[in-house]
Design a protein around this motif. Structure first.
Motif, mmCIF file in Angstrom:
data_model
loop_
_atom_site.group_PDB
_atom_site.id
_atom_site.type_symbol
_atom_site.label_atom_id
_atom_site.label_comp_id
_atom_site.label_asym_id
_atom_site.label_seq_id
_atom_site.Cartn_x
_atom_site.Cartn_y
_atom_site.Cartn_z
ATOM 1 N N LEU A 319 0.820 -1.205 0.000
ATOM 2 C CA LEU A 319 0.000 0.000 0.000
ATOM 3 C C LEU A 319 0.854 1.255 0.000
ATOM 4 N N GLU A 320 2.012 1.218 0.641
ATOM 5 C CA GLU A 320 2.896 2.388 0.634
ATOM 6 C C GLU A 320 3.382 2.706 -0.778
ATOM 7 N N PHE A 321 3.431 1.682 -1.631
ATOM 8 C CA PHE A 321 3.797 1.866 -3.036
ATOM 9 C C PHE A 321 2.607 2.389 -3.830
ATOM 10 N N SER A 322 1.488 1.663 -3.785
ATOM 11 C CA SER A 322 0.378 1.971 -4.699
ATOM 12 C C SER A 322 -0.385 3.221 -4.297
ATOM 13 N N VAL A 323 -0.472 3.520 -3.000
ATOM 14 C CA VAL A 323 -1.263 4.658 -2.546
ATOM 15 C C VAL A 323 -0.416 5.909 -2.381
ATOM 16 N N ALA A 324 0.908 5.759 -2.307
ATOM 17 C CA ALA A 324 1.761 6.923 -2.050
ATOM 18 C C ALA A 324 2.936 7.018 -3.025
ATOM 19 N N SER A 325 3.931 6.167 -2.856
ATOM 20 C CA SER A 325 5.204 6.374 -3.561
ATOM 21 C C SER A 325 5.066 6.362 -5.076
ATOM 22 N N PHE A 326 4.279 5.419 -5.635
ATOM 23 C CA PHE A 326 4.228 5.321 -7.092
ATOM 24 C C PHE A 326 3.334 6.383 -7.714
ATOM 25 N N ARG A 327 2.693 7.181 -6.886
ATOM 26 C CA ARG A 327 1.903 8.282 -7.423
ATOM 27 C C ARG A 327 2.756 9.529 -7.684
ATOM 28 N N PHE A 328 4.070 9.358 -7.641
ATOM 29 C CA PHE A 328 4.948 10.480 -7.981
ATOM 30 C C PHE A 328 4.710 10.942 -9.408
ATOM 31 N N GLY A 329 4.251 10.046 -10.269
ATOM 32 C CA GLY A 329 4.046 10.394 -11.670
ATOM 33 C C GLY A 329 3.014 11.482 -11.882
ATOM 34 N N HIS A 330 2.140 11.702 -10.913
ATOM 35 C CA HIS A 330 1.132 12.749 -11.065
ATOM 36 C C HIS A 330 1.773 14.124 -11.192
ATOM 37 N N THR A 331 2.907 14.319 -10.539
ATOM 38 C CA THR A 331 3.552 15.634 -10.628
ATOM 39 C C THR A 331 4.298 15.816 -11.946
ATOM 40 N N MET A 332 4.481 14.740 -12.706
ATOM 41 C CA MET A 332 5.182 14.820 -13.983
ATOM 42 C C MET A 332 4.261 15.228 -15.125
ATOM 43 N N VAL A 333 2.960 15.206 -14.883
ATOM 44 C CA VAL A 333 1.983 15.503 -15.944
ATOM 45 C C VAL A 333 2.057 16.971 -16.330
ATOM 46 N N ARG A 334 2.120 17.223 -17.631
ATOM 47 C CA ARG A 334 2.141 18.586 -18.142
ATOM 48 C C ARG A 334 0.719 19.104 -18.349
ATOM 49 N N GLY A 335 0.568 20.414 -18.280
ATOM 50 C CA GLY A 335 -0.730 21.011 -18.540
ATOM 51 C C GLY A 335 -1.048 21.109 -20.017
ATOM 52 N N ALA A 336 -0.032 20.995 -20.882
ATOM 53 C CA ALA A 336 -0.218 21.025 -22.337
ATOM 54 C C ALA A 336 0.929 20.257 -22.972
ATOM 55 N N TYR A 337 0.646 19.631 -24.111
ATOM 56 C CA TYR A 337 1.645 18.802 -24.789
ATOM 57 C C TYR A 337 1.824 19.233 -26.235
ATOM 58 N N ASP A 338 3.052 19.088 -26.699
ATOM 59 C CA ASP A 338 3.357 19.221 -28.110
ATOM 60 C C ASP A 338 3.054 17.861 -28.724
ATOM 61 N N PHE A 339 1.777 17.618 -28.998
ATOM 62 C CA PHE A 339 1.257 16.283 -29.282
ATOM 63 C C PHE A 339 1.648 15.790 -30.670
ATOM 64 N N ASN A 340 1.447 16.617 -31.655
ATOM 65 C CA ASN A 340 1.873 16.316 -33.018
ATOM 66 C C ASN A 340 1.913 17.631 -33.796
ATOM 67 N N ARG A 341 2.153 17.562 -35.079
ATOM 68 C CA ARG A 341 2.292 18.819 -35.836
ATOM 69 C C ARG A 341 0.965 19.530 -36.047
ATOM 70 N N ASN A 342 -0.141 18.872 -35.738
ATOM 71 C CA ASN A 342 -1.450 19.523 -35.817
ATOM 72 C C ASN A 342 -1.828 20.190 -34.506
ATOM 73 N N PHE A 343 -1.443 19.566 -33.400
ATOM 74 C CA PHE A 343 -1.762 20.087 -32.075
ATOM 75 C C PHE A 343 -0.478 20.126 -31.263
ATOM 76 N N GLY A 344 0.264 21.195 -31.432
ATOM 77 C CA GLY A 344 1.530 21.292 -30.736
ATOM 78 C C GLY A 344 2.188 22.632 -30.945
ATOM 79 N N ARG A 345 3.426 22.707 -30.539
ATOM 80 C CA ARG A 345 4.161 23.961 -30.633
ATOM 81 C C ARG A 345 4.544 24.229 -32.086
ATOM 82 N N GLN A 346 3.925 25.247 -32.643
ATOM 83 C CA GLN A 346 4.198 25.638 -34.024
ATOM 84 C C GLN A 346 4.284 27.170 -34.097
ATOM 85 N N GLY A 347 5.049 27.747 -33.230
ATOM 86 C CA GLY A 347 5.146 29.205 -33.232
ATOM 87 C C GLY A 347 3.831 29.864 -32.903
ATOM 88 N N HIS A 348 2.998 29.145 -32.090
ATOM 89 C CA HIS A 348 1.692 29.622 -31.648
ATOM 90 C C HIS A 348 0.696 29.766 -32.804
#
Length: 565
Positions: A319-348
């Motif tokens: 439980l210390e793994f599944s409920v706490a330690s392995f949830r570190f990945g939540h902080t790695m999530v970005r609010g926006a992604y350069d997903f592909n050339r249609n939806f991503g960073r293209q000079g805005h």
């Protein structure tokens, strides 16, 4: 030396069609909707640190649960960052790590492969309970069961395998076309005058199969998939597609290179073995080596597991793994992604792929009721998630720290329909609040208590407050969290202090590496159990003869990593 194919069969009923994150399904409904066979093969949760399991001093105070829950709710809300400027949705300040973004979602995929049930309504209760309080650890162990086998065996992909002419009908039969896994198609074929993904020298056959056979009680827009949680967002769903394609290409590889496997059943079992072993190798030698402190993986592989072992003869999920330690990945999530050339960073010029939008074409998305395949312009370009190009810092994950992207505080996709009352809605949309509440409810020990057991130097109050806002530090001090810190928060702060957010710290690394390596060791079908000397050079090979060593190699063999002209 060529390893022999596995002969054991998966336990029956390992397809999770109806689970979703944060669900509020009653326990009786879970038992009715999940097959009886799956309940029969469920596995235990338990506590990794038995010596402090029942020690009140090792846990958050339980004398005033309402006050503690309120303090945890405030902490969770203070962990969420403010909304980034509209003109630059990729902005993350100094919050970008050195970890490519693919590892965020590989971690989510791994989690779905080994754990299910801690976040759902069950005999323990739910995080939205009005009287939420710590449940005695012994009751936690009795009250919840893991609906996944804690082994990196890809039951989230394979279920209980295909149906063979001489065998019983399997629950996962609809996932297969013979011994290959079904793939869907891309909708709305591109026209010359539309924005499209050009120069991608791969078939754009990248969506999950959604044409579900009649009579299985599913909506046409829901993916026919081994674990419904892998249809949560477009990144993890297309990573799941990569596993489907990797298996299918491995079937072809076995037929070409290992002719001793003569019938379909032998070919399937050998292909499944190779896919699993490559996956296990990548998790240990690529994923863990990337997210843990240097040397920890080698130490556990070389010296053996010191923390994690079978409990009462059974492999269990800590439980210390599944409920706490392995949830570190939540902080790695970005609010926006350069997903592909249609939806991503293209000079805005072109729009980005904000976090909320990547839920749109999935089983929980609003678009899914209108189309059952993926529009061509939403096919992911994995090079934007795997390459370590310093020119594009937003191709990396966010740092592992105590700050979450704004989008994780506004998760409208977690709100059921019809919507519950405002109090419950406020809890469900806040990921950090849910994590902290669940840790308290399941009696997870504090970070300081775990550090003592591991004989590690505890984080000081100065380190726990380092880099925080004044408001957060005031709350940490007045709530008592500087002396007794929730384990999830402690793991994140440790990573921030000890590794600048570019990996886990000592405590987090030990728990995560010990758990995953230990579970591979105790899986009788794994490469560590069957053939410890196995290396990827003895598995499938890329067209140029190179072995599949990393997730990048895995995506390339699967045929989903674009090659630019």
């Amino acid at each position: 030396m060529t390893e022999q194919p596995m002969t054991e069969q998966n336990p029956p009923g390992r397809v999770l069609r109806d689970l979703s994150h944060g669900g509020t399904v009653e326990p009786t409904e879970i038992r009715n909707r999940v097959s009886r066979e799956l309940v029969d093969v469920s596995t235990p949760f338990d506590y990794l640190f038995e010596t402090i399991r029942d020690d009140p001093a090792a846990h958050l105070p339980a004398d005033d649960p309402a006050a503690m829950v309120a303090a945890l709710d405030t902490l969770g809300r203070l962990m969420v960052e403010s909304q980034p400027p509209a003109e630059d949705p990729f902005q993350s300040g100094d919050g970008n790590s050195t970890i490519p973004a693919v590892y965020t979602y590989l971690g989510q995929f791994i989690d779905h492969d080994i754990t299910a049930n801690t976040d759902r309504q069950n005999d323990i209760g739910h995080v939205t309970d009005a009287d939420l309080h710590p449940v005695p650890p012994a009751d936690v162990i009795k009250g919840i069961r893991n609906l996944r086998v804690p082994a990196l065996d890809l039951d989230s992909v394979y279920g209980d395998g295909p149906t063979f002419p001489d065998g019983p009908q399997t629950e996962a039969g609809s996932l297969y076309d013979g011994i290959t896994l079904k793939l869907g198609r891309v909708a709305l074929e591109p026209k010359p005058d539309t924005a499209q993904i050009s120069g991608v020298r791969i078939p754009l056959q990248a969506d999950l199969e959604r044409d579900v056979p009649r009579g299985v009680g599913r909506k046409p827009s829901e993916a026919n998939i081994g674990d419904a949680r892998n249809d949560e967002n477009l990144i993890v769903s297309q990573l799941h597609v990569a596993f489907l394609r990797f298996h299918n290409k491995t079937v072809d590889w076995v037929r070409r290179h290992e002719p001793q496997h003569t019938d379909d059943k032998a070919v399937f079992e050998r292909a499944r073995q190779l896919v699993r072993w490559h996956y296990q190798w990548i998790v240990i030698n690529d994923y863990l080596a990337t997210i843990a402190l240097p040397g920890v993986v080698d130490q556990v592989l070389g010296e053996g597991n010191k923390l994690y072992d079978k409990r009462a003869g059974e492999v269990y999920m800590p439980l210390e793994f599944s409920v706490a330690s392995f949830r570190f990945g939540h902080t790695m999530v970005r609010g926006a992604y350069d997903f592909n050339r249609n939806f991503g960073r293209q000079g805005h010029v072109r729009p980005s792929a904000p976090f909320g939008l990547i839920f749109l074409f999935t089983g929980k998305g609003g678009f899914s009721g209108q189309a059952d395949t993926l529009p061509f312009n939403w096919v992911i370009e994995w090079d934007r998630f795997v390459e370590k190009d310093p020119r594009f810092p937003d191709h990396f994950s966010r740092k592992i720290d105590t700050r979450l992207a704004f989008a994780l505080g506004e998760m409208a996709n977690e709100i059921p329909n019809p919507a519950p009352g405002p109090d419950i809605t406020a809890i469900l949309k806040q990921l950090a609040v849910r994590n902290l509440r669940r840790g308290y409810q399941l009696s997870i020990p504090t970070g300081q208590a775990v550090a003592k057991v591991l004989d590690l130097v505890e984080l000081t109050p100065e380190e726990l407050t380092q880099g925080n806002s004044d408001e957060l530090n005031t709350h940490l001090a007045t709530s008592g969290f500087l002396d007794r810190t929730p384990l999830w928060y402690y793991v994140l702060k440790e990573a921030e202090v000890q590794a600048n957010g570019n990996s886990l710290g000592e405590l987090g690394s030990r728990i995560v590496v010990e758990t995953l390596v230990g579970q591979v060791r105790h899986d009788p079908g794994s490469f560590l159990a069957q053939s410890p000397s196995w290396v990827p050079e003895n598995g499938v090979l890329l067209p140029d003869g190179r072995p599949v060593l990393t997730i990048k190699d895995f995506l390339r063999f699967a045929g989903v990593l674009p090659t630019r002209p």
